[in-house]
Design a protein around this motif. Structure first.
Motif, short mmCIF file in Angstrom:
data_model
loop_
_atom_site.label_atom_id
_atom_site.label_comp_id
_atom_site.label_asym_id
_atom_site.label_seq_id
_atom_site.Cartn_x
_atom_site.Cartn_y
_atom_site.Cartn_z
N GLU A 288 3.42 -9.33 -25.97
CA GLU A 288 2.54 -9.75 -27.08
C GLU A 288 2.79 -11.22 -27.43
OE1 GLU A 288 0.42 -7.80 -29.34
OE2 GLU A 288 0.36 -6.33 -27.74
N LEU A 289 4.06 -11.61 -27.52
CA LEU A 289 4.39 -13.00 -27.81
C LEU A 289 3.94 -13.90 -26.66
CD1 LEU A 289 5.70 -15.25 -29.47
CD2 LEU A 289 7.92 -14.57 -28.53
N GLU A 290 4.17 -13.44 -25.46
CA GLU A 290 3.77 -14.20 -24.27
C GLU A 290 2.25 -14.45 -24.27
OE1 GLU A 290 5.34 -13.80 -19.79
OE2 GLU A 290 4.04 -12.15 -20.44
N SER A 291 1.47 -13.48 -24.69
CA SER A 291 0.01 -13.62 -24.74
C SER A 291 -0.42 -14.71 -25.72
CB SER A 291 -0.65 -12.30 -25.11
OG SER A 291 -0.45 -11.35 -24.10
N ALA B 266 -1.08 -20.09 -36.19
CA ALA B 266 -0.49 -19.76 -34.89
C ALA B 266 1.02 -19.65 -35.00
CB ALA B 266 -0.87 -20.81 -33.86
N LEU B 267 1.64 -20.55 -35.77
CA LEU B 267 3.09 -20.48 -35.96
C LEU B 267 3.49 -19.20 -36.69
CD1 LEU B 267 3.96 -24.19 -36.77
CD2 LEU B 267 4.64 -22.89 -34.74
N GLN B 268 2.70 -18.79 -37.65
CA GLN B 268 2.97 -17.52 -38.34
C GLN B 268 2.86 -16.35 -37.38
OE1 GLN B 268 0.18 -17.51 -41.59
NE2 GLN B 268 1.48 -18.79 -42.89
N GLN B 269 1.86 -16.39 -36.51
CA GLN B 269 1.67 -15.33 -35.52
C GLN B 269 2.86 -15.31 -34.55
OE1 GLN B 269 -1.92 -15.75 -33.20
NE2 GLN B 269 -2.15 -13.53 -33.03
N LEU B 270 3.32 -16.47 -34.12
CA LEU B 270 4.48 -16.55 -33.23
C LEU B 270 5.73 -15.99 -33.91
CD1 LEU B 270 3.93 -20.06 -31.64
CD2 LEU B 270 3.71 -17.84 -30.49
N THR B 271 5.89 -16.32 -35.19
CA THR B 271 7.03 -15.81 -35.94
C THR B 271 6.97 -14.30 -36.07
OG1 THR B 271 7.21 -17.89 -37.17
CG2 THR B 271 8.25 -15.96 -38.15
N LYS B 272 5.78 -13.77 -36.34
CA LYS B 272 5.60 -12.32 -36.46
C LYS B 272 5.90 -11.62 -35.14
CE LYS B 272 2.08 -8.91 -37.62
NZ LYS B 272 0.68 -8.70 -37.99
N LYS B 273 5.40 -12.16 -34.04
CA LYS B 273 5.65 -11.56 -32.72
C LYS B 273 7.13 -11.65 -32.35
CE LYS B 273 1.29 -10.68 -31.95
NZ LYS B 273 0.78 -9.33 -32.01
N SER B 274 7.77 -12.75 -32.71
CA SER B 274 9.20 -12.92 -32.44
C SER B 274 10.01 -11.89 -33.24
CB SER B 274 9.63 -14.34 -32.80
OG SER B 274 11.00 -14.51 -32.60
#
Length: 109
Positions: free
Chosen positions: A60-63, A79-87
């Protein structure tokens, strides 16, 4: 520390580096590439160990990273929030071994 934990720490550091880049350009691209590569390595290691939830979370993070690298998405606060959530989802999927068990294992285990 297990290899998976080490890889997760590397992802966290790479995400911090990405947050620190304030403009689009070579530094941002390098940070995205590093984060993508580290996430891909974690995904592969998790899949090889049969840790499907962790592998899926890494995918999911990779996508999200792929869409940023290809220009389909823009690197912004959302996008940074989404990356943080996926992380964080990856962290939540990492199976933790209690210290007393971890310390009792031999290197090959």
């Amino acid at each position: 520390m297990s290899t998976l934990e080490d890889q997760l720490n590397q992802i966290t550091l790479a995400l911090d580096d990405l947050r620190a880049t304030s403009t689009e350009g070579p530094e941002t691209r390098k940070a995205l590439d590093t984060l993508f590569r580290r996430t891909h390595n974690l995904k592969a290691a998790a899949a090889a160990d049969g840790l499907h939830d962790l592998s899926h979370a890494a995918h999911e993070l990779e996508s999200v990273l792929h869409s940023l690298r290809t220009g389909t998405s823009t690197l912004n606060d959302r996008a940074l929030q989404q990356l943080t959530k996926k992380s964080a989802a990856i962290s939540g999927s990492l199976p933790l071994v209690p210290a007393e068990i971890w310390n009792s294992l031999k290197a090959e285990e």
